[in-house]
Design a protein around this motif. Structure first.
Motif, PDB file in Angstrom:
ATOM      1  N   THR A   1      40.101  39.778  35.993  1.00 54.37           N
ATOM      2  CA  THR A   1      39.086  39.699  37.320  1.00 54.37           C
ATOM      3  C   THR A   1      39.130  40.666  38.761  1.00 54.37           C
ATOM      4  N   ILE A   2      37.783  40.484  39.623  1.00 55.61           N
ATOM      5  CA  ILE A   2      37.461  41.175  40.529  1.00 55.61           C
ATOM      6  C   ILE A   2      38.915  41.309  41.186  1.00 55.61           C
ATOM      7  N   GLU A   3      40.130  41.236  41.489  1.00 58.90           N
ATOM      8  CA  GLU A   3      41.003  41.329  42.222  1.00 58.90           C
ATOM      9  C   GLU A   3      42.043  43.217  40.865  1.00 58.90           C
ATOM     10  N   ARG A   4      41.836  43.082  39.784  1.00 62.80           N
ATOM     11  CA  ARG A   4      42.498  43.574  38.258  1.00 62.80           C
ATOM     12  C   ARG A   4      41.529  44.834  39.023  1.00 62.80           C
ATOM     13  N   TYR A   5      40.212  44.714  38.765  1.00 62.32           N
ATOM     14  CA  TYR A   5      39.157  45.867  38.893  1.00 62.32           C
ATOM     15  C   TYR A   5      39.964  46.748  40.015  1.00 62.32           C
ATOM     16  N   ILE A   6      39.726  46.179  41.233  1.00 63.37           N
ATOM     17  CA  ILE A   6      39.859  46.764  42.360  1.00 63.37           C
ATOM     18  C   ILE A   6      40.960  47.541  42.364  1.00 63.37           C
ATOM     19  N   ARG A   7      41.722  46.994  41.543  1.00 64.85           N
ATOM     20  CA  ARG A   7      43.650  47.771  41.406  1.00 64.85           C
ATOM     21  C   ARG A   7      43.516  48.592  40.883  1.00 64.85           C
ATOM     22  N   ILE A   8      42.291  48.391  39.843  1.00 66.04           N
ATOM     23  CA  ILE A   8      42.070  49.994  38.596  1.00 66.04           C
ATOM     24  C   ILE A   8      41.579  50.546  39.073  1.00 66.04           C
ATOM     25  N   PHE A   9      40.427  50.373  40.078  1.00 67.54           N
ATOM     26  CA  PHE A   9      39.421  51.223  40.486  1.00 67.54           C
ATOM     27  C   PHE A   9      40.331  52.596  41.646  1.00 67.54           C
ATOM     28  N   ALA A  10      40.696  51.726  42.962  1.00 71.73           N
ATOM     29  CA  ALA A  10      41.328  51.975  43.713  1.00 71.73           C
ATOM     30  C   ALA A  10      42.692  53.151  43.141  1.00 71.73           C
ATOM     31  N   GLY A  11      43.564  52.435  42.240  1.00 73.48           N
ATOM     32  CA  GLY A  11      44.432  53.725  41.514  1.00 73.48           C
ATOM     33  C   GLY A  11      43.287  54.960  40.824  1.00 73.48           C
TER      34      GLY A  11
ATOM     35  N   PRO B   1      34.321  37.890  37.352  1.00 74.78           N
ATOM     36  CA  PRO B   1      34.805  36.735  37.696  1.00 74.78           C
ATOM     37  C   PRO B   1      36.064  36.625  38.412  1.00 74.78           C
ATOM     38  N   GLU B   2      35.919  35.851  39.803  1.00 75.22           N
ATOM     39  CA  GLU B   2      36.982  36.098  41.027  1.00 75.22           C
ATOM     40  C   GLU B   2      38.828  35.457  39.829  1.00 75.22           C
ATOM     41  N   ARG B   3      38.932  34.744  39.779  1.00 74.30           N
ATOM     42  CA  ARG B   3      39.924  34.270  38.389  1.00 74.30           C
ATOM     43  C   ARG B   3      39.711  33.826  36.976  1.00 74.30           C
ATOM     44  N   ALA B   4      41.079  34.386  36.980  1.00 73.43           N
ATOM     45  CA  ALA B   4      40.662  34.276  35.708  1.00 73.43           C
ATOM     46  C   ALA B   4      41.125  32.527  34.867  1.00 73.43           C
ATOM     47  N   ASP B   5      40.102  32.453  33.901  1.00 75.65           N
ATOM     48  CA  ASP B   5      40.200  31.029  34.100  1.00 75.65           C
ATOM     49  C   ASP B   5      40.721  30.250  32.576  1.00 75.65           C
TER      50      ASP B   5
END
Length: 70
Positions: A2-12, A66-70
């Protein structure tokens, strides 16, 4: 993912790279000014927590992540 996981990965990733470039003991050291990028990422994460607005999130949305995991 999801977008939130990508944000965490890129920020780290960005924080680790800027620390490697900005800490004088690092073999990748360039300048202490690289630590300013660490501060920028941290401030962006801080404001994202309050406003739910993130430039990286907007970019990922446009790329179809995707914004949410389905």
């Amino acid at each position: 993912m999801t977008i939130e996981r990508y944000i965490r990965i890129f920020a780290g990733l960005f924080i680790m790279i800027s620390l490697a470039l900005g800490v004088e003991g690092s073999p990748m050291f360039i300048s202490r000014w690289a630590l300013a990028f660490t501060a920028f990422v941290g401030l962006n994460l801080f404001q994202f927590g309050f406003t739910n607005v993130c430039p990286m999130g907007s970019l990922l949305r446009k790329l179809g992540v995707p914004e949410r995991a389905d």
